[in-house]
Design a protein around this motif. Structure first.
Motif, PDB file in Angstrom:
ATOM      1  N   GLY A 184      44.403  51.388  25.692  1.00  0.00           N
ATOM      2  CA  GLY A 184      45.417  51.309  26.731  1.00  0.00           C
ATOM      3  C   GLY A 184      44.926  50.977  28.130  1.00  0.00           C
ATOM      4  N   ILE A 185      43.643  50.795  28.337  1.00  0.00           N
ATOM      5  CA  ILE A 185      43.121  50.525  29.681  1.00  0.00           C
ATOM      6  C   ILE A 185      43.496  49.106  30.128  1.00  0.00           C
ATOM      7  CG2 ILE A 185      40.858  49.647  28.964  1.00  0.00           C
ATOM      8  CD1 ILE A 185      39.725  51.391  31.338  1.00  0.00           C
ATOM      9  N   SER A 241      42.430  49.461  21.301  1.00  0.00           N
ATOM     10  CA  SER A 241      43.827  49.304  20.903  1.00  0.00           C
ATOM     11  C   SER A 241      44.746  49.434  22.118  1.00  0.00           C
ATOM     12  CB  SER A 241      44.203  50.329  19.827  1.00  0.00           C
ATOM     13  OG  SER A 241      44.064  51.641  20.311  1.00  0.00           O
ATOM     14  N   GLY A 242      45.635  48.460  22.240  1.00  0.00           N
ATOM     15  CA  GLY A 242      46.604  48.455  23.325  1.00  0.00           C
ATOM     16  C   GLY A 242      46.023  48.152  24.701  1.00  0.00           C
ATOM     17  N   ALA A 243      44.747  47.833  24.784  1.00  0.00           N
ATOM     18  CA  ALA A 243      44.118  47.537  26.075  1.00  0.00           C
ATOM     19  C   ALA A 243      44.570  46.167  26.588  1.00  0.00           C
ATOM     20  CB  ALA A 243      42.598  47.572  25.953  1.00  0.00           C
ATOM     21  N   ILE A 244      44.475  45.963  27.889  1.00  0.00           N
ATOM     22  CA  ILE A 244      44.910  44.713  28.509  1.00  0.00           C
ATOM     23  C   ILE A 244      43.705  44.043  29.164  1.00  0.00           C
ATOM     24  CG2 ILE A 244      46.466  43.659  30.188  1.00  0.00           C
ATOM     25  CD1 ILE A 244      48.220  46.247  29.861  1.00  0.00           C
ATOM     26  N   PHE A 245      43.387  42.839  28.672  1.00  0.00           N
ATOM     27  CA  PHE A 245      42.269  42.052  29.173  1.00  0.00           C
ATOM     28  C   PHE A 245      42.761  40.677  29.625  1.00  0.00           C
ATOM     29  CE2 PHE A 245      40.292  45.119  26.344  1.00  0.00           C
ATOM     30  CZ  PHE A 245      39.139  45.485  27.019  1.00  0.00           C
ATOM     31  N   ASN A 288      45.850  42.900  24.504  1.00  0.00           N
ATOM     32  CA  ASN A 288      46.286  41.642  25.107  1.00  0.00           C
ATOM     33  C   ASN A 288      45.101  40.954  25.780  1.00  0.00           C
ATOM     34  OD1 ASN A 288      47.501  39.522  26.425  1.00  0.00           O
ATOM     35  ND2 ASN A 288      49.051  40.765  27.446  1.00  0.00           N
ATOM     36  N   PHE A 289      44.692  39.812  25.199  1.00  0.00           N
ATOM     37  CA  PHE A 289      43.607  38.998  25.728  1.00  0.00           C
ATOM     38  C   PHE A 289      44.137  37.635  26.180  1.00  0.00           C
ATOM     39  CE2 PHE A 289      41.525  42.008  22.939  1.00  0.00           C
ATOM     40  CZ  PHE A 289      40.362  42.337  23.609  1.00  0.00           C
ATOM     41  N   ALA A 297      47.084  41.512  17.889  1.00  0.00           N
ATOM     42  CA  ALA A 297      46.454  41.238  19.182  1.00  0.00           C
ATOM     43  C   ALA A 297      46.952  39.895  19.715  1.00  0.00           C
ATOM     44  CB  ALA A 297      44.934  41.221  19.039  1.00  0.00           C
ATOM     45  N   ASN A 298      46.983  39.765  21.029  1.00  0.00           N
ATOM     46  CA  ASN A 298      47.474  38.555  21.679  1.00  0.00           C
ATOM     47  C   ASN A 298      46.317  37.826  22.362  1.00  0.00           C
ATOM     48  OD1 ASN A 298      48.857  36.559  23.032  1.00  0.00           O
ATOM     49  ND2 ASN A 298      49.882  37.941  24.465  1.00  0.00           N
TER      50      ASN A 298
END
Length: 191
Positions: free
Chosen positions: A26-27, A45-49, A68-69, A87-88
């Motif tokens: 989630g970060i 999981s659920g992290a935003i990059f 999210n990448f 994943a995106n």
């Protein structure tokens, strides 16, 4: 253990520390430079990059589900054995990345640059008949290597496959047009 902050991560990365096995769930690390970061077996999981720079990052065996990448720079990144479920990676630059043995289920790779990437023997899982498919729509797969796999629940419409090496690749369960494969190398592929 407390959740890592962006400041903690950047400080430790500058010291060359590894983040192997750590929890990044989630970060938000959008637009952050994380070049050569070691995230072996980390939980992302659920992290935003979004638009982060993960060039030469080690994401082997990491959990990237629902992360999210989009727009991220991930040239020559290692994602061997990683879980990419939902994943995106839309518009991400994965040129030369290694995705061998990764889990692809509902993964969004639309418009991604996978030129020269190795996608050998991945695990394709089609969720359910009405679930999300893994999409390589309009992706650049020029010179990419697919090997010994059946593309299950995969969309290749509009993908650039010039010089892509589809060694023993079964396309019978993929969505594509024959014209998409015209410049691909399809040694022993089932179409």
């Amino acid at each position: 253990m407390n959740q890592l902050t962006k400041t903690d991560i950047l400080r430790r990365l500058q010291k060359g520390e590894s983040f192997a096995g750590e929890n990044f769930a989630g970060i938000d690390l959008s637009a952050t430079s994380l070049i050569s970061i070691d995230l072996l077996q980390a939980n992302l999981s659920g992290a935003i990059f979004t638009k982060a720079n993960l060039t030469q990052a080690n994401l082997n065996d990491a959990n990237l589900s629902n992360a999210n990448f989009s727009g991220a720079i991930m040239e020559n990144a290692f994602l061997v054995g990683a879980d990419l479920t939902n994943a995106n990676f839309e518009g991400a630059d994965l040129q030369g990345a290694f995705l061998s043995g990764c889990l692809l289920s509902g993964t969004n790779l639309r418009g991604a640059n996978l030129r020269g990437a190795t996608i050998g023997v991945p695990r394709w899982v089609a969720s359910d008949p009405f679930g999300s498919l893994t999409s390589f729509e309009d992706a650049n797969l020029e010179g990419a290597i697919f090997g010994e796999t059946t593309l299950k629940g995969v969309i290749l419409l509009g993908a650039k496959l010039k010089g892509a090496y589809l060694y023993e690749t079964n396309l019978s369960e993929a969505v594509y047009k024959h014209s998409d494969l015209e410049e691909a190398i399809t040694k022993m592929a089932v179409q």
